[in-house]
Design an enzyme around this catalytic site. Structure first.
Site, mmCIF file in Angstrom:
data_model
loop_
_atom_site.group_PDB
_atom_site.id
_atom_site.type_symbol
_atom_site.label_atom_id
_atom_site.label_comp_id
_atom_site.label_asym_id
_atom_site.label_seq_id
_atom_site.Cartn_x
_atom_site.Cartn_y
_atom_site.Cartn_z
ATOM 1 N N ASP A 441 0.781 -1.048 -0.080
ATOM 2 C CA ASP A 441 0.000 0.131 -0.037
ATOM 3 C C ASP A 441 1.108 1.268 -0.025
ATOM 4 O O ASP A 441 2.076 1.027 0.330
ATOM 5 C CB ASP A 441 -0.965 0.088 1.365
ATOM 6 N N ASP A 740 -4.731 6.142 -4.638
ATOM 7 C CA ASP A 740 -4.282 7.642 -5.139
ATOM 8 C C ASP A 740 -4.422 7.744 -6.666
ATOM 9 O O ASP A 740 -4.705 6.853 -7.516
ATOM 10 C CB ASP A 740 -3.203 7.956 -4.679
#
Length: 1196
Positions: A441, A740
């Protein structure tokens, strides 16, 4: 509740929380990390008759509050909980069943049964004793662990809570609570069951709870009781409450709850805001009153008590194949012996007494029966070929490796957060030494997850002059040197928790002089009002603290405070904001904003909105959310500002900043009232409430006016680029899976050294002209077709280009970058192979805008499709599915709670600690366990083959060669300790050299030390040495005599052979030890037997060395390096811990051999006295001091 009880509750709920991460129902409304289990919904909404429970539909639970008699017809579960694995009655049968699930244990059970039959050549004790010892040790371990669980359960079940009896509160154990009871929970107390929140001592029926025991999040959460029940605070009033609750059946969804409260024929909808979950604690509230809805194992936390998916290491799976190979060897030996017995048996050997009536096993007249019976006899005789103590030894070694080495490694201790490494399972130690793919992550894992408001764009104007770390890294790659600007910050710059901003144009009221001050005002008000943050502490800007659901929200509210819009108080219906410089420069006024509706953020909506009323009656909807979501809902017009703001968003993304768009809409009173009626109806719905609320939100979240956008910086963790470079050099490929935007993810990849300017990038994005044109036409089927065709074409062309690049320029790095929308189609079964093929060629892969489910799918794709060892690392609830999907799951003890840690196999505080975890501990564990397993294979095969050669001398009769006790204790006593010592302390190179030469790790990826070729070499030497042990010993003692003149018998010869095998003599009779043959045999036979090993190792080391052997030779003359960890701060250490730390830093004595690196124990007290550290003296120090004095005397 006592501190002891609190600790026990915390431990128990933390354990359950860990297990719940494995359950599908644990989902988060804020992050949406796991797809939710289907939650039971209510059917109809009609009222039922009081005191007469109606037949319930499977999806409805009816609870009568404060009326045990009415609830009696429905038998609800009690509130007593049990987390034990066994009971008194089931311990033995269930425990034995668990043990006999292992093939080796089941095999030895059958051998033990065979040994009790007449055909067995050995006494039953030979097989029963070692099996009993193994089972006893395993059962004692299970019993000890379960006893701890039982004690914990009893302490929790016997904790006391106040329950309403008549018109007074009475203290009652938790286990006696029943559904429908009214209870009182005091401040800092734990909720004993799932409660319906009725009333609170706080105004407006509000209470604050902490869910740290549930999900690890320490920020306080607000819960609000129904206005209809606010008055039931005192026992007198609470005793008059007679309500009926119709709600969903018990389920494991922690964040959802639907139901109705029926009071005086009035139906009031219930939501998760009125549910207080078992295990949570009450904070900042004197006490609350609640009604018990779910008890015991029907509470949501207990419904989540599912086991984390069971993981077995790859080495353990290969061990099963080795065991099967030993089975095949055993069967071959028995077949040879059985056939030989059938051929050999004959009446001509008159001295065997085979004429007349003999046993079936030795009856020459029925050779087939002889063959079959001998087969069973030899299976019993050769049973030692399967190492019965192997599993126990491996478990012991792994357990000590975890508890003593990994957990106590100061290299992986984070002093700032006082967090050591934690091995949550000991089953996967060696898997850490073979990892080839890491899935990581971004936020909180590669970055710090400490958000700081850094830049913003208001009304098309960009504000903020700082330079991010990613911008600095990009400039350095381009050859541009940027000086540190910390000393050049303006006087108006502010740097505090959550806020790192420098631009004098809008600080300290200067925004009033900007071209668009009204836009600035709306921007700051949106930051101060549109959130769910709770203020704590004194109501001053300097001392107030914000409790937020995420660091982003806290940073935005902190920004509003520094811009002059100070949010300092919240009630269920009001937000108080102290506004500065609004009317005129220097003016300060406290403004109450009435919060009418809150449209909450979730992973589907990707936005949050509030409807508020100003003091002058103005109705405004403020909205903040992801740029793509907000832009879809903007009103027409103002294209220049939209275009400018989008350019600013791209610049922020390129700088690695996290962005949000802010917008607002003015509402008329008529508009709001019409919409609010629909909102109340949706909120009261018992079927598909969340879906209907989202649909209603769409009706008002439109025609928005863009105010601007925010940019928040999440800095990289310390040492991340260096760690990634080291892991890449070790042959590990790293993939980043993030939610993102693509620009942000690419720049983070640059900053982390995953991608550089020489890297060839293959970008698959849904932001293409063809896809945009299809979206403009609005046909979902056509959009899906266009995206799929685009992804298919990109995958094929990129795959060919990557293969060509691999041939023409093999040194060039390749990177694949794909967004979540395209990834959804790339994971389709028809394209999955192409995606996997391209991904495996690339050195790094970046997936952006991916969901938690897609993270798990990508991990499983490589795990199952490529059959490579995978590792997932993350810190948030949305990483749980990815962590559980990989071979090894690593949780970061970060800012997003503890759900990732509770679902993980290992937990560390910083990403950079992966270097030590993998390259040091993982590699050592792999090497050690490979040696342990192959050594077990070698020693048992040697021992059994010696017996096999003896069978040829006994007419294949099944006569045993060794004494029963020698054979029984060979594995569990005589040869147990050397194996454990090797498994714990063997080192090929030191920790510092392991990190200095990361290429050594590639041997684990290639599985160089547990291949069939390696096993064959060990097998060959077992074969050779068994021949030496048997025939040399037998030949040397053929004419040997004892001191009494008697020739040596079977027991004498076998004991000598056994001593040679074990190379250690425990009990040998005086007659045997007094003979010359014994000492000559004990000296010569091991030399001859080991000569082949020395010869092979010499040739292998000089001509075909392993990588670690080359490193050993390069550093053979260097002293052993003990890397010393210098803690950044040790003030938090106790005197005992500080002394232990000083002892660990003392010099050690080390072996001078280069082939092996067994470290001898340090003479702590001797060295400590030289360093001035107080340590208890030990016996060997006397000899140590004497030797030092002699050395000094010799020098003088």
């Amino acid at each position: 509740m006592s501190a002891r009880i609190k600790d026990l509750v915390r431990v128990a709920t933390a354990r359950l929380g860990r297990e719940q991460a494995g359950g599908g129902g644990a989902s988060s409304s804020s992050s949406g990390f796991v797809r939710r289990q289907s939650t039971a919904r209510l059917g109809g909404g009609g009222t039922s008759f009081r005191r007469q429970p109606q037949p319930m539909a499977p999806t409805v639970r009816t609870v009568y509050c404060n009326d045990r008699e009415a609830n009696a017809p429905v038998v609800y579960k009690g509130n007593s909980v049990s987390t034990t694995k066994y009971s008194i009655l089931t311990f033995v049968p269930k425990g034995l069943f668990e043990q006999f699930r292992r093939v080796a244990n089941l095999y030895f059970l059958m051998i033990s049964i065979l040994s009790t039959t007449p055909i067995s050549p050995v006494h039953p004790v030979t097989n029963v004793v070692p099996l009993s010892l193994v089972l006893l040790v395993s059962l004692i371990k299970e019993a000890f662990e379960d006893w701890k669980r039982f004690q914990n359960d009893m302490s929790i079940n016997n904790a006391h809570v106040d329950i309403l009896q008549g018109q007074r509160w009475e203290s009652t154990p938790w286990k006696r609570l029943q559904v429908g009871d009214i209870v009182r929970i005091k401040q800092d107390g734990y909720f004993p069951a799932d409660l319906l929140f009725l009333s609170s001592t706080n105004p407006d029926g509000v209470c604050y709870i902490e869910t740290a025991n549930l999900d690890g999040e320490t920020n306080l959460k607000i819960r609000k009781a129904l206005e209809r029940t606010w008055d039931f605070v005192t026992p007198e009033k609470a005793s008059g409450f007679k309500g009926e609750v119709q709600c969903e059946q018990p389920n494991n969804s922690l964040y959802t709850f639907t139901g109705n409260l029926i009071v005086d024929k009035q139906t009031i909808p219930l939501s998760p805001n009125q549910l207080l979950l078992r295990g949570c604690s009450l904070r900042n509230t004197e006490y609350i009153v609640g009604a018990v809805i779910f008890t015991g194992h029907e509470t949501k936390v207990m419904m989540n008590s599912m086991n984390v998916p069971s993981k077995r290491s790859t080495l353990e799976k290969k061990l099963d194949k080795l065991i099967l190979a030993l089975f095949a060897t055993l069967f071959s030996m028995c077949v040879i012996g059985a056939i030989g017995s059938g051929v050999f048996i004959n009446e001509k050997y008159f001295y065997l007494g085979l004429r007349g009536k003999v046993e079936d096993q030795f009856n020459p007249k029925n050779r087939f029966v002889v063959t079959i019976l001998t087969m069973f006899t030899l299976i019993t005789l050769y049973s030692t070929i399967i190492p019965i103590s192997l599993y126990v030894s491996i478990e012991m070694i792994k357990f000590i490796q975890c508890t003593q080495f990994i957990n106590n490694d100061l290299h992986m201790y984070h002093a700032e957060s006082d967090t050591p490494a934690l091995a949550r399972t000991s089953n996967l130690n060696e898997e850490l030494g073979q990892v080839e793919y890491i899935f990581s992550d971004k936020t909180g894992t590669l970055t710090r997850n400490l958000m700081e408001f850094f830049k913003c764009s208001i009304g098309g104007e960009m504000y903020g002059t700082g330079i991010t770390e990613i911008e600095k890294g990009g400039a350095e790659r381009a050859g541009i040197k940027i000086d540190d600007d910390e000393g050049k910050r303006s006087a108006s710059a502010v740097h505090e928790k959550g806020f790192n901003f420098d631009d004098a144009r809008i600080m300290r009221g200067a925004w009033r002089n900007e071209p668009n001050p009204e836009a600035c005002k709306e921007f700051f008000r949106c930051l101060a009002i549109c959130h769910t943050v709770l203020p704590e502490g004194e109501e001053t800007p300097e001392k107030i603290t914000y409790q937020a659901a995420s660091p982003d929200e806290a940073a935005l509210v902190a920004a509003a405070k520094n811009f002059g819009f100070f949010f300092y108080r919240r009630t269920p219906t009001t937000v108080m904001v102290r506004e500065s410089h609004v009317e005129r420069m220097g003016s300060i006024q406290d403004v109450p904003y009435e919060i009418l509706n809150v449209l909450e953020f979730n992973s589907t909506r990707k936005r949050q909105s509030v409807v508020c009323r100003f003091p002058n009656g103005r109705l405004v909807l403020y909205c903040k959310g992801a740029d793509n979501v907000v832009y879809e809902r903007l009103t027409d017009g103002n294209h220049d500002m939209k275009k400018t703001s989008r350019e600013h968003l791209e610049q922020f993304g390129s700088a690695g900043l996290r962005t949000l768009c802010l917008a607002y809409r003015d509402l008329s009173r008529e508009q709001y009232e019409i919409w609010n009626e629909k909102f109340v109806q949706a909120k009261s719905s018992l079927r598909d409430r969340d879906k209907k609320l989202d649909e209603v939100a769409e009706l008002i979240e439109k025609d928005l006016i863009l105010i601007g956008c925010t940019a928040i910086e999440d800095k990289l963790q310390e040492g991340v680029p260096t760690c990634i470079e080291t892991l890449s050099a070790a042959g590990i490929k790293i993939w980043v899976l993030t939610g993102d935007k693509m620009e942000t993810a690419i720049n983070i990849a640059y900053a982390c050294s995953l991608v550089n300017n020489d890297t060839k990038q293959f970008i698959i994005s849904s932001e293409t002209d063809a896809i945009r044109q299809a979206e403009d036409r609005g046909d979902p089927v056509e959009i899906a077709r266009v995206i799929k065709d685009s992804v298919k074409q990109s995958l094929k062309s990129f795959h060919e280009e990557a293969r060509h690049s691999l041939i023409s320029t093999p040194e060039r790095r390749l990177a694949l970058i794909i967004d979540g929308r395209c990834l959804m189609y790339a994971l389709d079964p028809t394209l999955r192979v192409d995606l996997l093929g391209l991904s495996l060629i690339c050195h790094s892969v970046v997936c952006c805008r991916v969901s938690p489910l897609q993270k798990a799918q990508v991990t499983s794709l490589v795990k199952k499709g490529a059959r490579k060892i995978t590792l997932s690392i993350g810190d948030g609830a949305n990483d749980v599915s990815m962590i559980q999907a990989a071979h090894v799951g690593i949780g970061i003890s970060g800012q997003e709670g503890m759900q990732a840690v509770m679902a993980s196999d290992f937990a560390i505080a910083q990403f950079r600690f992966l270097t030590d975890l993998l390259l040091v501990h993982g590699r050592w564990s792999y090497l050690r366990l490979c040696k342990v397993i192959t050594y077990f294979f070698y020693k048992n095969l040697t021992f059994t083959l010696t017996q096999f050669w003896f069978t040829f001398q006994t007419g294949f009769s099944g006569q045993r060669f060794y004494d029963d006790w020698n054979q029984s204790l060979y594995n569990v006593i005589f040869t147990a300790l050397p194996v454990i010592i090797v498994g714990l302390f063997d080192k090929d190179v030191s920790a510092s050299l392991s990190k200095r030469y990361p290429q050594l790790y590639k041997e684990g990826i290639r599985n160089s030390f547990f291949k069939w070729r390696v096993i064959a070499v060990w097998g060959f030497f077992a074969f050779y040495q068994s021949i030496v042990f048997f025939y040399f010993t037998a030949s040397a003692s053929r004419h040997g005599q004892g001191s009494s003149g008697k020739i040596l018998g079977l027991w004498d010869v076998s004991t000598m052979a056994f001593s040679c095998v074990v190379e250690n003599v425990y009990f040998v009779i005086y007659v045997l030890m007094s003979t010359f043959f014994f000492y000559l045999t004990l000296l010569l036979v091991p030399i001859i037997a080991l000569f082949g090993d020395f010869l092979y190792l010499s040739i292998q080391r000089w001509l075909f060395p392993y990588d670690y052997q080359i490193i050993q030779e390069q550093h053979r003359d260097e002293p052993h390096e003990y890397s010393r960890v210098q803690l950044p701060e040790t003030s938090h250490l106790s005197p005992e811990e500080a002394r232990s730390y000083m002892i660990s830093m003392l010099p050690r004595e080390s072996s001078k051999h280069t082939g092996f690196a067994f470290d001898s124990p340090g003479y702590e007290s001797f060295f400590a006295s030289q360093q001035g550290v107080g340590v208890p003296h030990k016996a060997w120090d006397v000899a140590r001091r004497a030797s030092m004095k002699q050395q000094r005397a010799g020098k003088s």
